[in-house]
Design a protein around this motif. Sequence first.
Motif, mmCIF file in Angstrom:
data_model
loop_
_atom_site.group_PDB
_atom_site.id
_atom_site.type_symbol
_atom_site.label_atom_id
_atom_site.label_comp_id
_atom_site.label_asym_id
_atom_site.label_seq_id
_atom_site.Cartn_x
_atom_site.Cartn_y
_atom_site.Cartn_z
ATOM 1 N N MET A 34 51.820 33.616 28.550
ATOM 2 C CA MET A 34 50.396 34.459 27.681
ATOM 3 C C MET A 34 50.517 33.453 26.217
ATOM 4 S SD MET A 34 50.736 37.720 29.058
ATOM 5 C CE MET A 34 52.264 37.932 30.009
ATOM 6 N N GLY A 35 50.132 32.635 26.458
ATOM 7 C CA GLY A 35 49.921 31.431 25.160
ATOM 8 C C GLY A 35 48.562 30.860 26.341
ATOM 9 N N GLU A 36 48.448 30.242 25.034
ATOM 10 C CA GLU A 36 46.847 29.350 25.140
ATOM 11 C C GLU A 36 46.333 29.015 26.214
ATOM 12 O OE1 GLU A 36 43.580 27.850 22.865
ATOM 13 O OE2 GLU A 36 45.173 28.834 22.446
ATOM 14 N N GLY A 37 45.522 29.955 26.535
ATOM 15 C CA GLY A 37 44.704 29.361 28.188
ATOM 16 C C GLY A 37 45.450 30.332 29.083
ATOM 17 N N GLY A 38 46.341 31.526 28.624
ATOM 18 C CA GLY A 38 46.624 32.419 30.105
ATOM 19 C C GLY A 38 46.144 33.654 28.850
ATOM 20 N N PRO A 175 37.497 29.844 29.255
ATOM 21 C CA PRO A 175 37.740 29.185 28.060
ATOM 22 C C PRO A 175 39.413 28.399 27.872
ATOM 23 C CG PRO A 175 35.924 30.420 27.685
ATOM 24 C CD PRO A 175 36.747 30.520 29.290
ATOM 25 N N GLY A 176 39.392 28.070 27.909
ATOM 26 C CA GLY A 176 41.345 27.938 27.264
ATOM 27 C C GLY A 176 41.855 26.732 28.132
ATOM 28 N N GLY A 177 40.881 26.669 29.200
ATOM 29 C CA GLY A 177 41.573 25.900 30.681
ATOM 30 C C GLY A 177 42.110 26.283 31.876
ATOM 31 N N MET A 178 42.301 27.779 31.765
ATOM 32 C CA MET A 178 42.512 28.406 32.675
ATOM 33 C C MET A 178 41.604 28.166 34.149
ATOM 34 S SD MET A 178 44.007 31.939 33.721
ATOM 35 C CE MET A 178 42.327 33.078 34.801
ATOM 36 N N VAL A 179 42.006 27.449 35.249
ATOM 37 C CA VAL A 179 41.449 27.156 36.265
ATOM 38 C C VAL A 179 41.648 28.715 37.073
ATOM 39 C CG1 VAL A 179 40.204 25.243 38.436
ATOM 40 C CG2 VAL A 179 41.186 24.896 35.460
ATOM 41 N N GLN A 180 40.829 28.934 38.266
ATOM 42 C CA GLN A 180 41.402 29.834 39.487
ATOM 43 C C GLN A 180 40.518 30.346 40.399
ATOM 44 O OE1 GLN A 180 39.799 34.209 39.131
ATOM 45 N NE2 GLN A 180 41.923 34.375 38.444
ATOM 46 N N SER A 181 41.090 29.288 41.159
ATOM 47 C CA SER A 181 40.679 29.590 42.288
ATOM 48 C C SER A 181 41.137 30.337 43.520
ATOM 49 C CB SER A 181 41.570 27.975 43.210
ATOM 50 O OG SER A 181 40.835 26.721 42.002
ATOM 51 N N GLU A 182 40.004 30.958 44.815
ATOM 52 C CA GLU A 182 40.527 31.334 45.643
ATOM 53 C C GLU A 182 40.705 30.675 46.877
ATOM 54 O OE1 GLU A 182 38.560 35.536 47.313
ATOM 55 O OE2 GLU A 182 37.924 35.262 45.489
ATOM 56 N N TYR A 183 41.301 30.893 47.933
ATOM 57 C CA TYR A 183 41.519 30.372 49.309
ATOM 58 C C TYR A 183 41.894 31.766 50.835
ATOM 59 C CZ TYR A 183 42.761 26.443 46.247
ATOM 60 O OH TYR A 183 42.192 25.807 45.823
ATOM 61 N N ARG A 184 41.431 31.490 50.936
ATOM 62 C CA ARG A 184 42.216 32.685 52.432
ATOM 63 C C ARG A 184 42.834 31.311 53.715
ATOM 64 N NH1 ARG A 184 37.682 37.066 52.836
ATOM 65 N NH2 ARG A 184 37.856 36.952 50.421
#
Length: 186
Positions: A34-38, A175-184
């Motif tokens: 729940m912090g910065e970036g999330g 924004p905030g630095g979160m990186v989300q990747s999707e894989y199969r």
Amino acid sequence: MTEHNHPEPWCSVFVGVSLDGFIARPNGDLDWLMGEGGGDSEEHGYNEFIAGIDAIVMGRKTFEKVLAFDKWYYGNKRVVVLSHQSLDLSTARSLGGVVETMAGTPGDIVSKLVASDAPRLYVDGGITIQHFLRAGLIQRVIISRLPVLIGEGVPLFGSVPRDIRFHHVMTRTFPGGMVQSEYRIV
């Protein structure tokens, strides 16, 4: 199609992970999410993801953690809690949750859910994800990596009996630095 004309199961994971690979603190705490970036100021694709799901499958510990959240994040989606013990589901139901318990191997659980017209599953919780992965039942993994080190905790992936190869579908940054990747899974 599988026997009895049921659609093929499609099991997905949508999970937040620390930069050092943990999904929770050793005590199961998720405060770092729940912090910065999330946080949930943005939904980071969750609403679109959950709209394409028939049921959520989670372990007992994850369910107990979810009950401590500020709201019920699954709407009226069917939630299946894996447990060999009886559980008090009244709190979840009072929040509007459609909740039941089930026991069995990952293959048994998927078969029961597909037979009950719920082939698109969201598998949640560290141990549950690991069991379904080892059973070869996960097709899609969406990992949101938050820019925080928590030092120790519950790993997203435990030991596996063989290499599991992934095909990268896409990566988004927030924004905030979160990186989300999707894989199969290949």
